[in-house]
Each structure stands twice: as C-alpha cells, then as structure tokens.
Motif scaffolding. Structure first.
Motif, mmCIF file in Angstrom:
data_model
loop_
_atom_site.group_PDB
_atom_site.id
_atom_site.type_symbol
_atom_site.label_atom_id
_atom_site.label_comp_id
_atom_site.label_asym_id
_atom_site.label_seq_id
_atom_site.Cartn_x
_atom_site.Cartn_y
_atom_site.Cartn_z
ATOM 1 N N LEU A 68 0.818 -1.210 0.000
ATOM 2 C CA LEU A 68 0.000 0.000 0.000
ATOM 3 C C LEU A 68 0.854 1.263 0.000
ATOM 4 O O LEU A 68 0.541 2.236 -0.694
ATOM 5 C CB LEU A 68 -0.929 0.016 1.219
ATOM 6 N N VAL A 69 1.944 1.260 0.766
ATOM 7 C CA VAL A 69 2.832 2.424 0.790
ATOM 8 C C VAL A 69 3.429 2.657 -0.590
ATOM 9 O O VAL A 69 3.462 3.786 -1.081
ATOM 10 C CB VAL A 69 3.935 2.257 1.856
ATOM 11 N N LEU A 83 10.933 12.114 2.150
ATOM 12 C CA LEU A 83 12.292 11.591 2.319
ATOM 13 C C LEU A 83 13.096 12.449 3.296
ATOM 14 O O LEU A 83 13.845 11.919 4.115
ATOM 15 C CB LEU A 83 13.009 11.497 0.974
ATOM 16 N N PHE A 84 12.942 13.764 3.210
ATOM 17 C CA PHE A 84 13.623 14.650 4.152
ATOM 18 C C PHE A 84 13.117 14.400 5.574
ATOM 19 O O PHE A 84 13.917 14.339 6.520
ATOM 20 C CB PHE A 84 13.401 16.114 3.756
ATOM 21 N N THR A 85 11.811 14.229 5.734
ATOM 22 C CA THR A 85 11.245 13.927 7.056
ATOM 23 C C THR A 85 11.760 12.595 7.570
ATOM 24 O O THR A 85 12.118 12.469 8.746
ATOM 25 C CB THR A 85 9.704 13.902 6.976
ATOM 26 N N SER A 96 17.969 -0.818 13.407
ATOM 27 C CA SER A 96 16.711 -1.226 12.797
ATOM 28 C C SER A 96 15.500 -0.626 13.517
ATOM 29 O O SER A 96 14.491 -0.327 12.879
ATOM 30 C CB SER A 96 16.606 -2.749 12.769
ATOM 31 N N ILE A 97 15.603 -0.422 14.817
ATOM 32 C CA ILE A 97 14.486 0.175 15.555
ATOM 33 C C ILE A 97 14.279 1.636 15.139
ATOM 34 O O ILE A 97 13.155 2.018 14.797
ATOM 35 C CB ILE A 97 14.695 0.029 17.075
ATOM 36 N N PRO A 98 15.312 2.479 15.130
ATOM 37 C CA PRO A 98 15.096 3.849 14.634
ATOM 38 C C PRO A 98 14.639 3.889 13.176
ATOM 39 O O PRO A 98 13.826 4.736 12.801
ATOM 40 C CB PRO A 98 16.462 4.522 14.788
ATOM 41 N N PHE A 99 15.136 2.953 12.355
ATOM 42 C CA PHE A 99 14.720 2.906 10.956
ATOM 43 C C PHE A 99 13.228 2.596 10.845
ATOM 44 O O PHE A 99 12.493 3.273 10.120
ATOM 45 C CB PHE A 99 15.531 1.854 10.193
ATOM 46 N N GLY A 100 12.779 1.583 11.567
ATOM 47 C CA GLY A 100 11.370 1.201 11.501
ATOM 48 C C GLY A 100 10.446 2.263 12.049
ATOM 49 O O GLY A 100 9.389 2.545 11.474
ATOM 50 N N VAL A 101 10.831 2.880 13.147
ATOM 51 C CA VAL A 101 9.993 3.922 13.743
ATOM 52 C C VAL A 101 9.933 5.147 12.832
ATOM 53 O O VAL A 101 8.855 5.711 12.613
ATOM 54 C CB VAL A 101 10.511 4.299 15.149
ATOM 55 N N SER A 102 11.049 5.542 12.280
ATOM 56 C CA SER A 102 11.048 6.708 11.390
ATOM 57 C C SER A 102 10.278 6.417 10.105
ATOM 58 O O SER A 102 9.558 7.278 9.593
ATOM 59 C CB SER A 102 12.467 7.163 11.084
ATOM 60 N N GLY A 132 7.739 4.312 9.878
ATOM 61 C CA GLY A 132 6.332 4.311 10.257
ATOM 62 C C GLY A 132 5.785 5.703 10.477
ATOM 63 O O GLY A 132 4.657 6.015 10.080
ATOM 64 N N LEU A 133 6.569 6.577 11.110
ATOM 65 C CA LEU A 133 6.110 7.944 11.341
ATOM 66 C C LEU A 133 5.967 8.729 10.043
ATOM 67 O O LEU A 133 5.066 9.551 9.897
ATOM 68 C CB LEU A 133 7.075 8.670 12.277
ATOM 69 N N THR A 134 6.838 8.471 9.105
ATOM 70 C CA THR A 134 6.821 9.227 7.858
ATOM 71 C C THR A 134 5.752 8.739 6.889
ATOM 72 O O THR A 134 5.050 9.543 6.267
ATOM 73 C CB THR A 134 8.198 9.150 7.168
ATOM 74 N N PHE A 135 5.601 7.431 6.763
ATOM 75 C CA PHE A 135 4.732 6.885 5.724
ATOM 76 C C PHE A 135 3.456 6.231 6.250
ATOM 77 O O PHE A 135 2.770 5.538 5.508
ATOM 78 C CB PHE A 135 5.509 5.859 4.887
#
Length: 126
Positions: free
Chosen positions: A56-57, A73-75, A105-111, A113-116
C-alpha cells in the motif's frame, strides 16, 4: 473505495484481536497444540499484513508528485538521524558494549512508520 476502507478496518481488527489473544496465551503460559498453532498463525498473519502495508505504501507513493516525495524523504532522514542519535546516546550510557548495525533497525522502523503511516491505507482521490 468504501470496500477497500472496510477491508483495512477488518484487517486491523483481526490484527488487534490476534495481538490480544497472543499476549493472553503468552502471559498465562498456555502450552497446548492449539495455542502453538494460534501463535504460528498470528506470526504468519503479521508477515502478510506487513507485506500488504508495504504494498500500500508503494502504491500510494507512486501517486505522489516529486515535491511530496522529497518532503517525505527529508522527514524520514530527519527522524532517522534524530532517533539514531538518541538510541546511540542511550545505548552508550546504559550499556558499555559495542553497538551493531542491526541496532539501527528500531530507529529505521519507527522513522519509516512515522513518515509513511498515512500511506498505509486506501484513500479517495483528491
């Protein structure tokens, strides 16, 4: 479009119910063959739901123009750098061992999720 919104709601309700049932099984330490099947089914459902959300994303990102994609992407990069820095500082002060690449991986996943997160559902065309 209402059909797709209803599908998203049903999938989320099943996810929520599965999470509650799995937490109950683990918390009460229920050890039967049925509980094992429920947990394995839940893990498979989580994987499929994750793949569906990624689809979906990607599908909704293709509908965006280049300026909106650049903003997202900047966000994403901003969230990732700030969460990685916070994670690194907490890791440095509370654990003295080395940090691995997998710890990001945790900061990657959270960021991500927050962005998209708003793109993880079907929407009406504007």
């Amino acid at each position: 479009m209402k059909k797709y919104i209803l599908i998203n709601i049903i999938l989320f309700i099943v996810l929520l119910a599965g999470t509650i049932i799995t937490i109950f099984i683990i918390y009460k330490d229920i050890d039967t063959s049925l509980s094992l099947k429920v947990i394995i089914g839940y893990v498979i459902y989580l994987l499929l739901y994750g793949l569906f959300s990624i689809f979906l994303v990607i599908a909704n990102t293709r509908k965006l123009n280049w300026i909106q994609i650049r903003k997202r992407l900047f966000t994403f990069i901003t969230w990732f750098i700030s969460l990685s820095a916070a994670y690194y500082l907490m890791y440095y002060f509370f654990k003295s061992s080395e940090m691995d690449v997998w710890d990001l991986s945790i900061p990657f996943g959270v960021s991500f999720g927050l962005t998209f997160s708003d793109l993880m559902s079907w929407k009406k065309k504007d």
